[in-house]
Every structure is written in C-alpha cells, then in structure tokens.
Enzyme design. Structure first.
Site, short mmCIF file in Angstrom:
data_model
loop_
_atom_site.label_atom_id
_atom_site.label_comp_id
_atom_site.label_asym_id
_atom_site.label_seq_id
_atom_site.Cartn_x
_atom_site.Cartn_y
_atom_site.Cartn_z
N LYS A 1 17.95 -6.64 36.37
CA LYS A 1 18.34 -5.99 37.63
C LYS A 1 18.30 -7.01 38.77
O LYS A 1 17.77 -8.12 38.62
CB LYS A 1 17.38 -4.84 37.92
CG LYS A 1 15.95 -5.29 38.15
CD LYS A 1 14.99 -4.12 38.24
CE LYS A 1 13.56 -4.60 38.42
NZ LYS A 1 12.59 -3.53 38.36
N TYR B 1 9.27 -25.73 65.58
CA TYR B 1 9.15 -24.63 66.54
C TYR B 1 7.68 -24.30 66.81
O TYR B 1 6.87 -24.20 65.88
CB TYR B 1 9.83 -23.37 66.00
CG TYR B 1 11.35 -23.47 65.99
CD1 TYR B 1 12.06 -23.55 67.19
CD2 TYR B 1 12.05 -23.48 64.81
CE1 TYR B 1 13.44 -23.63 67.19
CE2 TYR B 1 13.44 -23.57 64.80
CZ TYR B 1 14.12 -23.64 65.99
OH TYR B 1 15.48 -23.72 65.98
C1 LIG Z 1 11.69 -3.96 37.30
C2 LIG Z 1 11.19 -3.09 36.24
C3 LIG Z 1 10.60 -3.62 35.10
C4 LIG Z 1 10.31 -5.10 34.93
O1 LIG Z 1 9.11 -5.40 35.63
P1 LIG Z 1 8.51 -6.87 35.66
O2 LIG Z 1 7.24 -6.72 36.41
O3 LIG Z 1 9.50 -7.72 36.38
O4 LIG Z 1 8.33 -7.27 34.25
C5 LIG Z 1 10.22 -2.74 34.10
N1 LIG Z 1 10.42 -1.41 34.23
C6 LIG Z 1 10.98 -0.86 35.32
C7 LIG Z 1 11.16 0.60 35.41
C8 LIG Z 1 11.37 -1.68 36.37
O5 LIG Z 1 11.93 -1.13 37.46
#
Ligand SMILES: *Cc1c(COP(=O)(O)O)cnc(C)c1O
Length: 366
Positions: free
Chosen positions: A34, A254
């Site tokens: 994702k 800055y």
């Molecule tokens: C993003 C996500 C994962 C993966 O989690 P990580 O901590 O990156 O391994 C697993 N399950 C769900 C439902 C998620 O949204």
C-alpha cells in the site's frame, strides 16, 4: 542535474520477503505494498515480488487497479475493503479480495451479484479500536457471510496495537480473544503485521501481512537475529554541492540553530523538506559522507541541508551523501535510526519521499 535520488534495491526487497517467510514457514505471507509500496513504487515492487508471493495487499481499490493496469495478475486484497458499494463491480471484474469491517459493507456485498464469489476477510476489532467488528458481533456476521453465495474463502483478520513492543501483556490479551473466536468459528486467521511476524509466533496464521520489514526497516523496539539480516531497500542519496569554513561562534541556517564550537567545515547537501526529508531532524542527526558518519548542523531547508564535515577532510564537492540506506561502498545508515532523531518512524520517512525525487531501480526485475 540535481544529484538527489532514491535508489531502490529490488534484490533486497526479495531478500527481505524471504526473511518474512522464513519467520513463519507455516503461513502464507501477503506482501503489503500500500501507499505506493511505502514510497518505493508499488508497480516495480510488485513486479519484483510477483513470482514469490501468493498475494499482495493494498489500502484501496485505486491502488489495486493501478497494479492490474500494470499487468500484475496475482490476487490483491483491499485491506480496508470497499469505500462505496459501486466499487464491488470493479472488485468482481478484477477479482480482488476484500476485507469487510463494517455493517454497511456486509449489506452492500449481500445485495450484490458477482460473476464469481468474492474472497472475504472479516475484520475483527481485537482491541485496537480502529476498524472491525467487536468479538461479540463477529460470530453472527461470520455466519451471514459464510452462508452467502457472494462470498468464498472467508477468513478472520485482525490487527495488533502493540506488536512492536517488547512487553506483551496487551498483545497476549488480544491473542486470547482472537484464538477463542477462531476456534469457535473454525476460521482461518490472518493477523500478523511485520512486528508480529518477527516477534510473535503465536500470531502467525494461515496468512501473515508483513509490510515495513519488506523494505528493510526494523519495526521492533529491540532488534532480533532476523531483523539484523534485513537489508535497506531505499537508499536516499545526494551529493555535497558547496563547502564553507566557519570560525568559532559562527552560525548555520535558519534561526542560527547550530553554532560552531570549533573551527568547522560545513557541507551543503542537495536534499531538503521539499523532497520529504523531515524538517524535524535535530542537530546531530546522522548522515553518511563518503560512507562515513557525520551529523546535520542547522535546520533543514526546503531544498538543502547542512552537515558538519570537519572530521572528514576528504569531503569535497560531489562527495556522496546518504540520508538513509546504503552508501555505494555498502555502509548502512539505518532509516530507523534517522527516524528516532526526527521523532518519527521509518514509515513516515519512506512514504514521505516526494515525487520530485527520482526513483532509480536496481536489481532483479523478474
Ligand atoms: C499496513 C498494514 C499492515 C502492514 O503493517 P507493517 O507494520 O508495515 O508490517 C498489515 N495489516 C494491515 C491491516 C495494514 O493496514
């Protein structure tokens, strides 16, 4: 040409995926890609992994459609399911799998006539209190879905709030609830994210869902022998574009946050918050110059940041600077360490690398 680029090592991605599988040999591991594969480029990562994985996971149908348009054929699960009932037609057409976390999604699914039954992962809220049915509601929803002609391959899915912590009492509490429910329903399970894949074998189910570990970040509070074998997938590299000598008491950047306490040599690097490098980086945040550690000196600007290279006399215009990941001589600056200096986590740094930073892909494109 501006020297900043995010180098993506697809061999390291495949290596890390195999490590995730080796942690849980009885489970099948979905590769979570994702958010554009946590900023690494979802299509390139999916292509590199497609021969090895049984399925991919994304957040929403837009991400899944982009993978299908790119030619990805493996199953893709929508971790948050549909966002509107109209999406079911596309789910059916492209053979996506869906999670179901709310009553309106159940109703939409049961009112829909797919060409073939849709694989469904029923999301249970085991105590994170984000998405999912409560353990009390879950059995009746499960029965309705199990009896529905629209549904196949029904699984129970849940997510842990504290799998990254060493202390396991809340995790164990969640596990007891889930195991009881799974036994009662005789349900196959999908529970483990990266930290649970790495550290909590009791959470390994028929499926696991590793995400961030695939990209080489260690999500555990305390590293273990597996996380030590993770390889960084993204290396954010730039170069020194200017150098200057400062006398004692002179300031940098800055607000003059950093002041020279000795005669100092300051390098200006082409990378800034306009690229996604975190402006919260404090003085002392590590970077690698020619593979050697040195420290940020002064506030991060939009297009540049400044580094104290007093102790690296060979540093010159064009010297390689690694903001995180591996330098070309193989020295690694772990992103998790940089994240701590920025008071954040690797996930935000990785997903925060902005589109103006070109991604350069290396290694196996299968
Ligand atoms: C993003 C996500 C994962 C993966 O989690 P990580 O901590 O990156 O391994 C697993 N399950 C769900 C439902 C998620 O949204």
């Amino acid at each position: 040409m501006r020297p900043l680029a995010a180098h993506i090592d697809l061999d390291a991605l495949r290596h890390n995926y195999q490590l995730a599988c080796s942690c849980a040999p009885q489970s099948r591991s979905v590769a979570v890609i994702k958010a554009d594969a946590y900023g690494h480029g979802a299509l390139a990562c999916a292509q590199a992994l497609e021969a090895d994985v049984p399925a991919f996971a994304v957040a929403c149908i837009e991400e899944a459609l982009a993978l299908r348009a790119g030619g990805i054929k493996k199953p893709i699960i929508l971790l948050e399911g549909i966002f509107s009932a109209e999406e079911l037609a596309l789910v059916d057409q492209h053979e996506f799998w869906i999670s179901v976390h709310s009553e309106w999604q159940v109703a939409a699914l049961l009112a829909f006539s797919p060409r073939q039954p849709i694989p469904v992962w029923l999301k249970v809220d085991s105590g994170m209190h984000r998405l999912g049915f409560s353990p009390e509601e879950a059995p009746s929803v499960w029965q309705r879905l199990a009896n529905a002609p629209q549904v196949t391959a029904l699984h129970l899915m849940s997510h842990f709030a504290t799998a990254d912590a060493r202390e396991g009492s809340y995790f164990n509490q969640q596990m007891v609830v889930l195991k009881r429910l799974a036994e009662q329903l005789n349900a196959p399970l999908c529970l483990a994210n990266s930290p649970a894949t790495l550290a909590w074998p009791t959470a390994h189910g028929d499926w696991n869902r590793p995400g961030v570990m695939l990209y080489g970040s260690d999500p555990l509070e305390v590293a273990n022998e597996v996380t030590q074998q993770l390889r960084p997938v993204m290396s954010l590299r730039s170069e020194i574009i200017a150098l200057r000598e400062l006398g004692i008491g002179e300031q940098v950047g800055y607000g003059g946050r950093w002041r020279a306490e000795r005669r100092s040599r300051i390098a200006v690097v082409a990378a800034g918050y306009g690229d996604g490098y975190d402006r919260h980086a404090v003085d002392g945040t590590p970077v690698l110059v020619n593979g050697k550690r040195c420290a940020i000196a002064g506030k991060v600007s939009m297009d540049m940041l400044t580094v104290d290279v007093t102790d690296i006399p060979e540093a010159t215009i064009g010297s390689e600077v690694v903001l995180w990941g591996a330098s070309s001589d193989g020295t690694v600056l772990p992103i998790d360490e940089v994240a701590r200096y920025c008071d954040t986590i690797s996930y935000t740094l990785l997903t925060g690398v902005l589109p103006r930073v070109p991604r350069h892909y290396h290694g196996a494109r299968i």
